[in-house]
Design an enzyme around this catalytic site. Structure first.
Site, PDB file in Angstrom:
ATOM      1  N   CYS A  69     -11.596   2.467  -0.217  1.00  0.00           N
ATOM      2  CA  CYS A  69     -10.356   3.358   0.312  1.00  0.00           C
ATOM      3  C   CYS A  69     -10.138   2.610   1.668  1.00  0.00           C
ATOM      4  O   CYS A  69     -10.831   2.072   2.338  1.00  0.00           O
ATOM      5  CB  CYS A  69     -10.257   4.715   0.794  1.00  0.00           C
ATOM      6  SG  CYS A  69      -9.119   5.190   1.773  1.00  0.00           S
ATOM      7  N   THR A  70      -8.964   1.796   1.909  1.00  0.00           N
ATOM      8  CA  THR A  70      -8.474   1.109   2.921  1.00  0.00           C
ATOM      9  C   THR A  70      -8.790   1.264   4.079  1.00  0.00           C
ATOM     10  O   THR A  70      -8.990   0.713   5.166  1.00  0.00           O
ATOM     11  CB  THR A  70      -6.997   0.366   2.661  1.00  0.00           C
ATOM     12  OG1 THR A  70      -6.413   1.427   2.671  1.00  0.00           O
ATOM     13  CG2 THR A  70      -6.947  -0.203   1.309  1.00  0.00           C
ATOM     14  N   HIS A  71      -8.927   2.763   4.273  1.00  0.00           N
ATOM     15  CA  HIS A  71      -8.979   3.464   5.751  1.00  0.00           C
ATOM     16  C   HIS A  71     -10.562   3.094   6.187  1.00  0.00           C
ATOM     17  O   HIS A  71     -10.804   3.274   7.424  1.00  0.00           O
ATOM     18  CB  HIS A  71      -8.781   5.119   5.587  1.00  0.00           C
ATOM     19  CG  HIS A  71      -7.272   5.242   5.798  1.00  0.00           C
ATOM     20  ND1 HIS A  71      -6.230   4.816   4.837  1.00  0.00           N
ATOM     21  CD2 HIS A  71      -6.488   5.738   6.725  1.00  0.00           C
ATOM     22  CE1 HIS A  71      -5.155   5.358   5.110  1.00  0.00           C
ATOM     23  NE2 HIS A  71      -5.272   6.044   6.460  1.00  0.00           N
TER      24      HIS A  71
ATOM     25  N   ASP B 132       0.840  -1.216   0.046  1.00  0.00           N
ATOM     26  CA  ASP B 132       0.077  -0.088   0.131  1.00  0.00           C
ATOM     27  C   ASP B 132       0.950   1.217  -0.066  1.00  0.00           C
ATOM     28  O   ASP B 132       2.031   1.243   0.240  1.00  0.00           O
ATOM     29  CB  ASP B 132      -0.895   0.032   1.250  1.00  0.00           C
ATOM     30  CG  ASP B 132      -1.823   1.255   1.471  1.00  0.00           C
ATOM     31  OD1 ASP B 132      -2.266   1.904   0.433  1.00  0.00           O
ATOM     32  OD2 ASP B 132      -2.087   1.514   2.378  1.00  0.00           O
ATOM     33  N   SER B 133       0.287   2.422  -0.296  1.00  0.00           N
ATOM     34  CA  SER B 133       1.042   3.561  -0.255  1.00  0.00           C
ATOM     35  C   SER B 133       1.660   3.980   1.205  1.00  0.00           C
ATOM     36  O   SER B 133       2.395   4.607   1.321  1.00  0.00           O
ATOM     37  CB  SER B 133       0.171   4.848  -0.893  1.00  0.00           C
ATOM     38  OG  SER B 133      -1.044   4.859  -0.088  1.00  0.00           O
TER      39      SER B 133
ATOM     40  N   TYR C 108      -0.577   8.458  -2.194  1.00  0.00           N
ATOM     41  CA  TYR C 108      -0.487   8.116  -3.652  1.00  0.00           C
ATOM     42  C   TYR C 108      -1.533   8.992  -4.094  1.00  0.00           C
ATOM     43  O   TYR C 108      -1.634   9.380  -5.293  1.00  0.00           O
ATOM     44  CB  TYR C 108      -0.642   6.888  -3.908  1.00  0.00           C
ATOM     45  CG  TYR C 108       0.748   6.162  -3.995  1.00  0.00           C
ATOM     46  CD1 TYR C 108       1.804   6.491  -3.373  1.00  0.00           C
ATOM     47  CD2 TYR C 108       0.715   4.814  -4.480  1.00  0.00           C
ATOM     48  CE1 TYR C 108       3.085   5.836  -3.188  1.00  0.00           C
ATOM     49  CE2 TYR C 108       1.960   3.945  -4.214  1.00  0.00           C
ATOM     50  CZ  TYR C 108       3.015   4.681  -3.353  1.00  0.00           C
ATOM     51  OH  TYR C 108       4.165   3.663  -3.551  1.00  0.00           O
ATOM     52  N   GLY C 109      -2.698   9.338  -3.431  1.00  0.00           N
ATOM     53  CA  GLY C 109      -3.902   9.739  -4.012  1.00  0.00           C
ATOM     54  C   GLY C 109      -3.807  11.049  -4.634  1.00  0.00           C
ATOM     55  O   GLY C 109      -4.704  11.319  -5.715  1.00  0.00           O
TER      56      GLY C 109
ATOM     57  N   GLU D  57      -6.926   8.889  10.717  1.00  0.00           N
ATOM     58  CA  GLU D  57      -5.819   8.845  11.416  1.00  0.00           C
ATOM     59  C   GLU D  57      -5.645   9.467  12.640  1.00  0.00           C
ATOM     60  O   GLU D  57      -4.816   9.288  13.560  1.00  0.00           O
ATOM     61  CB  GLU D  57      -4.725   9.351  10.171  1.00  0.00           C
ATOM     62  CG  GLU D  57      -4.466   8.182   9.252  1.00  0.00           C
ATOM     63  CD  GLU D  57      -3.709   8.335   8.170  1.00  0.00           C
ATOM     64  OE1 GLU D  57      -2.705   9.139   8.533  1.00  0.00           O
ATOM     65  OE2 GLU D  57      -3.323   7.533   7.354  1.00  0.00           O
TER      66      GLU D  57
ATOM     67  N   CYS E 231      -4.191  -1.084  -1.907  1.00  0.00           N
ATOM     68  CA  CYS E 231      -4.376   0.383  -2.125  1.00  0.00           C
ATOM     69  C   CYS E 231      -4.972   0.672  -3.233  1.00  0.00           C
ATOM     70  O   CYS E 231      -4.924   0.199  -4.364  1.00  0.00           O
ATOM     71  CB  CYS E 231      -2.824   0.764  -2.566  1.00  0.00           C
ATOM     72  SG  CYS E 231      -2.636   2.667  -2.872  1.00  0.00           S
TER      73      CYS E 231
ATOM     74  N   THR F 143      -5.697   3.535  -4.907  1.00  0.00           N
ATOM     75  CA  THR F 143      -5.006   4.528  -5.951  1.00  0.00           C
ATOM     76  C   THR F 143      -4.181   3.519  -6.977  1.00  0.00           C
ATOM     77  O   THR F 143      -4.384   3.531  -8.022  1.00  0.00           O
ATOM     78  CB  THR F 143      -4.296   5.379  -5.290  1.00  0.00           C
ATOM     79  OG1 THR F 143      -4.975   5.963  -4.566  1.00  0.00           O
ATOM     80  CG2 THR F 143      -3.687   6.391  -6.261  1.00  0.00           C
TER      81      THR F 143
END
Lengths: 280, 280
Positions: free
Chosen positions: A197-199, A22-23, A54-55, A165, A85, A87
């Protein structure tokens, strides 16, 4: 298969590790789900924390960075690569598949395939993701490629990653911003909402508090399911009771240790810095 | 000084450009202020948009990136360098000064000197910045270096940059988050508040709406004042009616054009991609 003595370093394919990248550290939600569904697999994760996110980067840059990371994983002789990721899954999958014959999975196709199986034909589905993922049109392309007839309504949600985050995922401020982002999707009659999005699994509870009518599709879960099927079909599954989880990052700070806990939610065997690319 | 004929390519020192750099485009608020106060100066700006943000990176990485950018600016024969990035000003100033004899200004010392002149001895002053800047302790160090007796109360505000960039600077969500961040500073009796991030002038109006008792110190303004004094003292001022402003970025996307307008607020002569470092 050759005997042990003649080729002592040869490892049978199914014993090899799975590479995930992932980024940054958000992809750990995908790693966590793979670890949960495939507890016998050794996992190697690379998070490009020196160059995250990366987005907001161009496709050429995202492809270059992704290729550098894939070289790092291939050097560790992985049996499959998961691009955890959105992106990089949007822009770099073809470039990565040109580099290797091992299976390469993105996080977009599994989520979209799940949508096409679950949602009614012609129904309205929502997609939330970063700007890069939305503007790539990758989900629309994947929907078409999977012959899905659902109408996709997309919304870029660039503030969700920092809110998550910083521990604001369940705050009043996050609710206000989520309403801004999601009201048009609710008004359009969204039933299934793709978390692109992974978040985002970490803010799912707030989304469902505001919009209990949404049914969420989590790409981490769907990707792990597809990976399990793929390994099983090809006889690549590692049948073991225990396995190792190794994390590498391109840059390390204290806050990354906190994010590792936030996203992976359990301990790992290794968490250290490794450099990729020509600049090191 | 040599005659023109013997060294035709020699440009007199004061005619040369000023180099300004930042991890991204936030430093354009500093460039804008330099352009406003020194309209006769040719300006070259480098924004490391492929690797933004620096705030969550390690000091070794920040120094490496800064040195790469300084090499780019020195190759363009600048007469002075302004590090328009608090994170790089925190970590990389000494490393940059080791590379060149031309004047190198950060954004921290000018702001801190202004505080020591304006605020009462022993009074409480606030500092808001990114995590990297706060944890570097650079403002405390600069305060000590300038013999300031003010008590600095610091607060990392990592959500302000994304809120500003996404146009949420004056939103209700920004107010809630600002209250979270600033309430402890107000309670401690803050009079002067240092804006320790180049983005923050764009959220100043919301800060003052919530806390009208705060007096803000803007490092962009203070840095431009010190640069003007320095150039004047050394006879390096370019006395001209018109000047060029050239922007270079390490990565370009559509949203960067919007940010250029948001932060610089006027047109530039050049805005293009340039690569720095060993990886290009």
């Amino acid at each position: 298969m050759r005997g042990r003595c003649s080729r002592p370093r040869m490892m049978s394919q199914n014993q090899k590790s799975i590479g995930v990248f992932d980024s940054g550290l958000g992809g750990l939600t995908v790693l966590r789900e793979i670890h949960r569904q495939l507890p016998g697999e050794n996992l190697i994760y690379f998070g490009d924390t020196a160059r995250v996110p990366y987005g907001n980067k161009s496709s050429a840059t995202i492809i270059r960075y992704s290729r550098e990371i894939v070289r790092f994983l291939l050097a560790r002789d992985v049996k499959a690569i998961v691009v955890a990721c959105n992106t990089a899954s949007s822009y770099a999958l073809d470039a990565i598949r040109d580099m290797t014959d091992i299976p390469v999975l993105g996080v977009i196709d599994p989520a979209v395939r799940s949508l096409t199986h679950k949602a009614k034909a012609g129904s309205v589905a929502g997609l939330i993701a970063t700007k890069g993922t939305i503007s790539s049109g990758a989900y629309e392309k994947a929907l078409k490629g999977n012959h899905g007839s659902q109408q996709l309504i997309s919304k870029a949600c660039p503030l969700l990653v920092p809110l998550i985050e910083e521990g604001y995922a369940e705050s009043k401020a996050a609710e206000l911003i989520l309403r801004d982002y999601l009201e048009p999707l609710a008004a359009a009659g969204t039933e299934y909402l793709l978390l692109g999005c992974t978040h985002y699994p970490l803010i799912a509870i707030t989304i469902l508090r505001l919009y209990p009518q949404f049914k969420l599709i989590d790409s981490a879960e769907e990707t792990a399911i597809e990976l399990r099927t793929l390994l099983s079909d090809r006889g690549l599954m590692r049948d073991a009771q225990a396995a190792s989880v190794e994390l590498f990052v391109s840059d390390m700070t204290d806050s990354m240790r906190a994010l590792q806990q936030l996203f992976f939610q359990s301990n790992v065997d290794k968490f250290e810095v490794a450099q990729v690319g020509d600049d090191h």
